[in-house]
Design a protein around this motif. Structure first.
Motif, mmCIF file in Angstrom:
data_model
loop_
_atom_site.group_PDB
_atom_site.id
_atom_site.type_symbol
_atom_site.label_atom_id
_atom_site.label_comp_id
_atom_site.label_asym_id
_atom_site.label_seq_id
_atom_site.Cartn_x
_atom_site.Cartn_y
_atom_site.Cartn_z
ATOM 1 N N ALA A 48 0.805 -1.213 0.000
ATOM 2 C CA ALA A 48 0.000 0.000 0.000
ATOM 3 C C ALA A 48 0.843 1.270 0.000
ATOM 4 O O ALA A 48 0.305 2.371 -0.158
ATOM 5 N N GLY A 49 2.145 1.133 0.181
ATOM 6 C CA GLY A 49 3.019 2.306 0.163
ATOM 7 C C GLY A 49 3.094 3.041 1.473
ATOM 8 O O GLY A 49 3.480 4.221 1.513
ATOM 9 N N GLU A 50 2.779 2.357 2.576
ATOM 10 C CA GLU A 50 2.765 3.018 3.882
ATOM 11 C C GLU A 50 4.127 3.032 4.565
ATOM 12 O O GLU A 50 4.292 3.683 5.598
ATOM 13 N N VAL A 51 5.094 2.312 4.010
ATOM 14 C CA VAL A 51 6.432 2.273 4.622
ATOM 15 C C VAL A 51 7.490 2.513 3.547
ATOM 16 O O VAL A 51 8.444 1.750 3.397
ATOM 17 N N LYS A 52 7.337 3.616 2.806
ATOM 18 C CA LYS A 52 8.275 3.916 1.725
ATOM 19 C C LYS A 52 9.693 4.138 2.243
ATOM 20 O O LYS A 52 10.665 3.959 1.502
ATOM 21 N N MET A 53 9.822 4.539 3.520
ATOM 22 C CA MET A 53 11.151 4.721 4.092
ATOM 23 C C MET A 53 11.917 3.397 4.110
ATOM 24 O O MET A 53 13.149 3.376 4.079
ATOM 25 N N ILE A 54 11.176 2.274 4.189
ATOM 26 C CA ILE A 54 11.796 0.952 4.192
ATOM 27 C C ILE A 54 11.856 0.379 2.780
ATOM 28 O O ILE A 54 12.902 -0.061 2.316
ATOM 29 N N SER A 55 10.732 0.367 2.112
ATOM 30 C CA SER A 55 10.651 -0.300 0.806
ATOM 31 C C SER A 55 11.306 0.500 -0.299
ATOM 32 O O SER A 55 11.737 -0.058 -1.308
ATOM 33 N N GLY A 56 11.377 1.819 -0.104
ATOM 34 C CA GLY A 56 11.846 2.670 -1.180
ATOM 35 C C GLY A 56 10.786 2.826 -2.251
ATOM 36 O O GLY A 56 9.684 2.272 -2.142
ATOM 37 N N ARG A 57 11.125 3.564 -3.293
ATOM 38 C CA ARG A 57 10.184 3.823 -4.386
ATOM 39 C C ARG A 57 10.672 3.251 -5.709
ATOM 40 O O ARG A 57 10.160 3.592 -6.769
ATOM 41 N N ARG A 58 11.698 2.406 -5.626
ATOM 42 C CA ARG A 58 12.250 1.812 -6.843
ATOM 43 C C ARG A 58 11.590 0.459 -7.081
ATOM 44 O O ARG A 58 11.697 -0.450 -6.264
ATOM 45 N N PHE A 59 10.897 0.341 -8.188
ATOM 46 C CA PHE A 59 10.157 -0.875 -8.501
ATOM 47 C C PHE A 59 10.949 -1.736 -9.482
ATOM 48 O O PHE A 59 11.808 -1.229 -10.200
ATOM 49 N N PRO A 60 10.647 -3.051 -9.531
ATOM 50 C CA PRO A 60 9.606 -3.759 -8.772
ATOM 51 C C PRO A 60 10.043 -4.057 -7.342
ATOM 52 O O PRO A 60 11.238 -4.117 -7.044
ATOM 53 N N ILE A 61 9.054 -4.241 -6.476
ATOM 54 C CA ILE A 61 9.283 -4.610 -5.080
ATOM 55 C C ILE A 61 8.650 -5.974 -4.839
ATOM 56 O O ILE A 61 7.474 -6.198 -5.172
ATOM 57 N N GLY A 62 9.410 -6.890 -4.291
ATOM 58 C CA GLY A 62 8.895 -8.216 -3.984
ATOM 59 C C GLY A 62 8.038 -8.211 -2.729
ATOM 60 O O GLY A 62 8.222 -7.376 -1.844
ATOM 61 N N VAL A 87 13.508 -26.096 5.317
ATOM 62 C CA VAL A 87 13.785 -24.931 6.153
ATOM 63 C C VAL A 87 12.595 -23.978 6.150
ATOM 64 O O VAL A 87 11.691 -24.086 5.314
ATOM 65 N N TRP A 88 12.629 -23.057 7.100
ATOM 66 C CA TRP A 88 11.703 -21.931 7.104
ATOM 67 C C TRP A 88 12.468 -20.687 7.499
ATOM 68 O O TRP A 88 13.567 -20.768 8.052
ATOM 69 N N GLY A 89 11.906 -19.519 7.185
ATOM 70 C CA GLY A 89 12.608 -18.293 7.526
ATOM 71 C C GLY A 89 11.881 -17.058 7.029
ATOM 72 O O GLY A 89 10.722 -17.118 6.614
ATOM 73 N N MET A 90 12.594 -15.930 7.112
ATOM 74 C CA MET A 90 12.033 -14.627 6.747
ATOM 75 C C MET A 90 13.067 -13.806 6.000
ATOM 76 O O MET A 90 14.255 -13.894 6.289
ATOM 77 N N VAL A 91 12.587 -12.973 5.064
ATOM 78 C CA VAL A 91 13.441 -11.921 4.542
ATOM 79 C C VAL A 91 13.502 -10.813 5.589
ATOM 80 O O VAL A 91 12.683 -10.774 6.518
ATOM 81 N N HIS A 92 14.453 -9.926 5.468
ATOM 82 C CA HIS A 92 14.599 -8.859 6.467
ATOM 83 C C HIS A 92 13.474 -7.844 6.289
ATOM 84 O O HIS A 92 13.310 -7.281 5.195
ATOM 85 N N PRO A 93 12.676 -7.570 7.333
ATOM 86 C CA PRO A 93 11.515 -6.687 7.164
ATOM 87 C C PRO A 93 11.864 -5.220 6.957
ATOM 88 O O PRO A 93 11.007 -4.445 6.540
ATOM 89 N N ARG A 94 13.098 -4.843 7.244
ATOM 90 C CA ARG A 94 13.469 -3.429 7.108
ATOM 91 C C ARG A 94 14.412 -3.194 5.933
ATOM 92 O O ARG A 94 15.139 -2.209 5.909
ATOM 93 N N GLN A 95 14.376 -4.096 4.974
ATOM 94 C CA GLN A 95 15.173 -3.930 3.767
ATOM 95 C C GLN A 95 14.283 -4.080 2.534
ATOM 96 O O GLN A 95 13.263 -4.761 2.572
ATOM 97 N N ARG A 96 14.703 -3.428 1.465
ATOM 98 C CA ARG A 96 13.976 -3.550 0.212
ATOM 99 C C ARG A 96 14.368 -4.855 -0.480
ATOM 100 O O ARG A 96 15.531 -5.255 -0.489
ATOM 101 N N HIS A 97 13.372 -5.523 -1.077
ATOM 102 C CA HIS A 97 13.628 -6.767 -1.802
ATOM 103 C C HIS A 97 12.903 -6.714 -3.138
ATOM 104 O O HIS A 97 11.692 -6.473 -3.176
#
Length: 319
Positions: A48-62, A87-97
C-alpha cells in the motif's frame, strides 16, 4: 522463475506474478526453493506504500515476508545446510527486496533460516514463521511472562493471536482470549481458560491482568488501565493511534506499552520449532491460495475476520 511483485503502490490488484531471473546465493547466503508463504500485515503495508522509508520507491518490489521450503543451493562459507534440507525463515523486514518470500526461489542470509519442524508440511510451517516468532518474542522477551500470571490476548483469533494463546498457556499463564464468540471452541482448544466476545465486552469489564498482548492497535490506553500493579503490555498492531498511546505511556514504568518489530533470526526460529515439536504450538490456517491468486489472499486479509493465517502455495510454473 515466477515471483509476486508490485510495480506501483496501491490496492491488492497492483500485485503481479512476473517472470524474473532466478537468484544465486552469494557468500553466507542460501537459495531456498519456496513451497509456501503467508500474508502478513507487513506485506500489506509495503504494497500500500505506507512504509516507503523501508521499501523505497524503486520498482519492482517483492512481497512475502516469510517462506517455507527446501534448500536448493548454498553460497560459500555456509555450514549446517545442504541441498534438500527443509527450512523456514524470513526476509529482512526493514530492507527492500525485488524478490521476497512469495516467489519460486528466494535468497537470504543463512542466519535468517532454520530447520523447519519435521512434523509440519510447508503450508503449515509458513503459517507459523511470523505468527509464532512474533508471539514468542512478545511473551518471552518483551513482557517476560511468568508462570501463573493472568494474560489477556486481544485479537486472539488472528495469526499472532492464536500463537500467543498457545504459547501463553504453555508458559503457565492463565489465558483470557478476546475474540468473536464463534471462535470460543477453537481458542479453548488452543489453551484459553476464558474466551470473551470483544463486541459485547468493554475494557472496563475485565481484568486486572499481569500481561496484555495486543494485536489490534486501538484503544490501547483503555486496556493499559486494566493492568495490575507491575503489569506489562505489548502491542504488535501498530497504527498512528497506537504510536501515540505508546509514547504517552512511556512515563509509566513497567506499565508502559511496549512494541517491537519482529525480525527473527535462527535462534528464535529454532525456539519456535522446539515449541512445535513439544506439542505446545500448532498452526491455525484460515485459507490457502496458489501464488497466482495472491491478490485474493491480500483482499481476504484486508477484509478481516481471519482465523489464523492465509497461506500462499508456490508450485513450480505456477502461472
Amino acid at each position: 522463475m515466477k515471483a509476486a511483485q508490485i510495480t506501483s503502490f496501491g490496492a491488492a490488484d497492483v500485485l503481479q506474478i512476473n517472470d524474473v531471473d532466478r537468484p544465486a546465493p552469494g557468500a553466507g547466503e542460501v537459495l531456498v526453493s519456496v513451497e509456501a508463504s503467508s500474508v502478513n500485515g507487513h506485506d500489506v503495508i509495503v504494497r500500500a506504500g505506507e512504509v516507503k522509508m523501508i521499501s523505497g520507491r524503486r520498482f519492482p518490489i517483492g512481497v512475502g515476508l516469510d517462506f517455507a521450503g527446501v534448500v536448493a543451493a548454498t553460497g560459500a562459507g555456509v555450514e549446517g545446510y545442504r541441498a534438500g534440507d527443509r527450512v523456514w525463515g524470513m526476509v529482512h523486514p526493514r530492507q527492500r527486496h525485488s524478490v521476497a518470500g512469495a516467489a519460486e526461489y528466494v535468497v537470504v542470509p543463512a542466519g535468517r533460516i532454520s530447520a523447519a519442524p519435521v512434523d509440519l508440511s510447508s503450508v503449515e510451517a509458513a503459517a507459523l514463521v511470523v505468527a509464532g516468532s512474533t508471539a514468542l518474542i512478545a511473551l518471552r522477551d518483551s513482557v517476560h511472562l511468568a508462570d501463573g500470571e493472568r494474560v489477556l490476548v486481544r485479537g486472539a483469533a488472528g495469526g499472532v493471536g492464536t500463537a500467543a494463546v498457545q504459547l501463553a498457556h504453555a508458559m503457565g499463564g492463565h489465558v483470557t482470549a478476546l475474540a468473536r464468540d464463534r471462535h470460543a471452541e477453537l481458542l479453548t482448544d488452543l489453551g484459553a481458560d476464558e474466551v470473551l466476545d470483544y463486541r459485547s465486552t468493554t475494557s472496563d469489564q475485565i481484568g486486572p491482568f499481569d500481561v496484555i498482548v495486543d494485536t489490534v492497535g486501538t484503544e490501547l490506553h483503555c486496556y493499559r488501565s486494566r493492568l495490575a500493579k507491575g503489569g506489562r503490555m505489548v502491542t504488535v498492531g501498530l497504527s498512528p493511534s497506537a504510536l501515540a498511546a505508546i509514547a504517552a505511556s512511556s512515563v509509566h514504568g513497567s506499565r508502559r506499552i511496549r512494541t517491537f518489530s519482529a525480525n527473527p533470526e535462527t535462534p528464535v526460529l529454532r525456539a519456535v520449532a522446539d515449541h512445535v515439536t513439544s506439542g505446545a504450538l500448532r498452526p491455525v490456517i484460515d485459507s490457502v491460495y496458489p501464488l497466482a491468486d495472491i491478490a485474493a489472499a491480500h483482499q481476504a486479509f484486508e477484509r478481516g475476520g481471519v482465523v489464523g493465517k492465509h497461506v500462499v502455495t508456490v508450485p513450480r510454473s505456477s502461472v
